[in-house]
Scaffold this motif. Structure first.
Motif, PDB file in Angstrom:
ATOM      1  N   LEU A  24       0.370  -1.513   4.171  1.00 14.88           N
ATOM      2  CA  LEU A  24       1.657  -0.805   4.145  1.00 14.88           C
ATOM      3  C   LEU A  24       2.538  -1.179   5.330  1.00 14.88           C
ATOM      4  CD1 LEU A  24       0.573   2.812   3.174  1.00 14.88           C
ATOM      5  CD2 LEU A  24       1.972   1.241   1.823  1.00 14.88           C
ATOM      6  N   PHE A  25       1.924  -1.472   6.462  1.00 17.19           N
ATOM      7  CA  PHE A  25       2.689  -1.721   7.681  1.00 17.19           C
ATOM      8  C   PHE A  25       3.003  -3.193   7.882  1.00 17.19           C
ATOM      9  CE2 PHE A  25       0.155   2.136   9.002  1.00 17.19           C
ATOM     10  CZ  PHE A  25       1.188   3.020   8.726  1.00 17.19           C
ATOM     11  N   GLY A  26       2.660  -4.021   6.907  1.00  8.50           N
ATOM     12  CA  GLY A  26       2.883  -5.455   7.056  1.00  8.50           C
ATOM     13  C   GLY A  26       1.574  -6.189   6.841  1.00  8.50           C
ATOM     14  N   LYS A  27       1.696  -7.482   6.670  1.00  2.00           N
ATOM     15  CA  LYS A  27       0.529  -8.278   6.305  1.00  2.00           C
ATOM     16  C   LYS A  27      -0.432  -8.454   7.476  1.00  2.00           C
ATOM     17  CE  LYS A  27       3.022 -11.698   4.786  1.00  2.00           C
ATOM     18  NZ  LYS A  27       3.359 -13.013   4.208  1.00  2.00           N
ATOM     19  N   THR A  28      -1.705  -8.318   7.164  1.00  2.00           N
ATOM     20  CA  THR A  28      -2.752  -8.653   8.130  1.00  2.00           C
ATOM     21  C   THR A  28      -3.801  -9.463   7.382  1.00  2.00           C
ATOM     22  OG1 THR A  28      -3.943  -6.622   7.619  1.00  2.00           O
ATOM     23  CG2 THR A  28      -2.449  -6.540   9.500  1.00  2.00           C
ATOM     24  N   LEU A  29      -4.587 -10.198   8.118  1.00  2.00           N
ATOM     25  CA  LEU A  29      -5.702 -10.907   7.496  1.00  2.00           C
ATOM     26  C   LEU A  29      -6.873  -9.939   7.391  1.00  2.00           C
ATOM     27  CD1 LEU A  29      -6.813 -13.724   6.515  1.00  2.00           C
ATOM     28  CD2 LEU A  29      -7.869 -13.856   8.773  1.00  2.00           C
ATOM     29  N   VAL A  30      -7.322  -9.688   6.177  1.00  2.00           N
ATOM     30  CA  VAL A  30      -8.422  -8.737   5.972  1.00  2.00           C
ATOM     31  C   VAL A  30      -9.699  -9.458   5.568  1.00  2.00           C
ATOM     32  CG1 VAL A  30      -9.177  -6.705   4.672  1.00  2.00           C
ATOM     33  CG2 VAL A  30      -6.783  -6.951   5.322  1.00  2.00           C
ATOM     34  N   SER A  31      -9.529 -10.524   4.776  1.00  2.00           N
ATOM     35  CA  SER A  31     -10.701 -11.312   4.377  1.00  2.00           C
ATOM     36  C   SER A  31     -10.260 -12.711   3.992  1.00  2.00           C
ATOM     37  CB  SER A  31     -11.436 -10.648   3.216  1.00  2.00           C
ATOM     38  OG  SER A  31     -10.610 -10.647   2.069  1.00  2.00           O
ATOM     39  N   GLY A  32     -11.243 -13.591   3.807  1.00  2.00           N
ATOM     40  CA  GLY A  32     -10.965 -14.975   3.425  1.00  2.00           C
ATOM     41  C   GLY A  32     -11.016 -15.135   1.915  1.00  2.00           C
TER      42      GLY A  32
END
Ligand SMILES: [Zn+2]
Length: 266
Positions: free
Chosen positions: A34-42
């Motif tokens: 919700l707060f913007g893109k982050t890397l969570v997994s590959g």
């Protein structure tokens, strides 16, 4: 009437508390976009996994983890705390020389949602300078302490050129000092293709040898044991270990919702 008012007030208070708690839950939830893109997994279609460690460097536990990684011929990513990097530059130099990747975990492990933009810039830049002084490399990946972030934080982090990195495997609560086998089983149960695992080689960048705290506070022997168990088990299951920069190279991570809002002011 008084009673009714009191009941109404306590309901409002309870509601406000619940709402605040919900906001904090969302702010710290690793997968929320919700707060913007982050890397969570590959990539979900490749037999790879990224092992990451937060809160160090923290000798001798970080060194013991590095011994295991070297022995197993795998690489990990260390999200380091600036004040600990300054205290233990040799450990950080070894992390890099061994082929591991480094990430920025702020200067003193503050909750970034509580920072103004100037303080946010300072905590990241000061940490990066310490990483550079120790290794001759800059890092362009970061992980917010406690996973805490909001729109302002992520906008500024990205503007400074950092990729924010979260995790996909639920935290193993290794900071509660469970035995290594318990940490490993909590992690292994959730690992899949492209997983990002988040362990702790330190305790919020605390420098036990210098700050007047019990050595137990910095004890990460459970994570040393867990590292060996996790690596051996995942190797048997056919996994290859990659660093976060390698994971980013492999294709874009699992991005769910594209950010649409722009920052207002500031
Ligand atoms: Zn942390």
């Amino acid at each position: 009437m008084k009673l009714k008012l009191a009941a109404g007030a306590s309901f409002a208070l309870a509601f406000a508390a619940a709402a605040t708690f919900a906001i904090y839950e969302v702010a710290e939830s690793p997968g929320n976009q919700l707060f913007g893109k982050t890397l969570v997994s590959g990539p979900k279609n490749e037999r790879v996994v990224a092992l990451t460690y937060d809160d160090g460097p923290n000798p001798p536990y970080t060194d013991a983890i590095l011994d295991v990684l070297r022995d197993e011929r795998v690489h990990a990513t260390f999200f380091v705390v600036g004040q600990a990097v300054q205290a233990y530059p040799n450990t950080v130099r070894r992390e890099a020389l061994d082929g591991n990747a480094l990430g920025n975990h702020t200067w003193n492990h503050g909750h970034l949602v509580l920072y103004d933009l100037t303080s946010l810039r300072e905590t990241l830049e000061r940490t990066d300078q310490a990483i550079y002084a120790a290794t001759g490399q800059h890092s362009r990946i970061m992980r917010p302490p406690y996973g805490g972030r909001d729109w302002l934080v992520l906008d500024e982090v990205r503007r400074l050129g950092y990729t924010p990195v979260m995790w996909s495997v639920p935290l193993a609560k290794d900071w509660e000092y469970p035995p290594g086998a318990v940490i490993a089983s909590r992690v292994l149960r959730y690992v899949g293709d492209g997983s990002i695992i988040d362990l702790h080689d330190g305790n919020r960048g605390i420098i036990c040898a210098r700050q007047h705290v019990s050595p137990h506070v910095c004890d990460r022997s459970g994570d040393v044991v867990a590292t060996r168990l996790i690596v051996e088990s995942l190797k048997r299951r056919g996994y290859r270990f990659v660093t976060i920069p390698e994971l980013l190279q492999m294709g874009r991570g699992d991005r769910v919702v594209k950010r649409t809002s722009n920052r207002v002011g500031g």
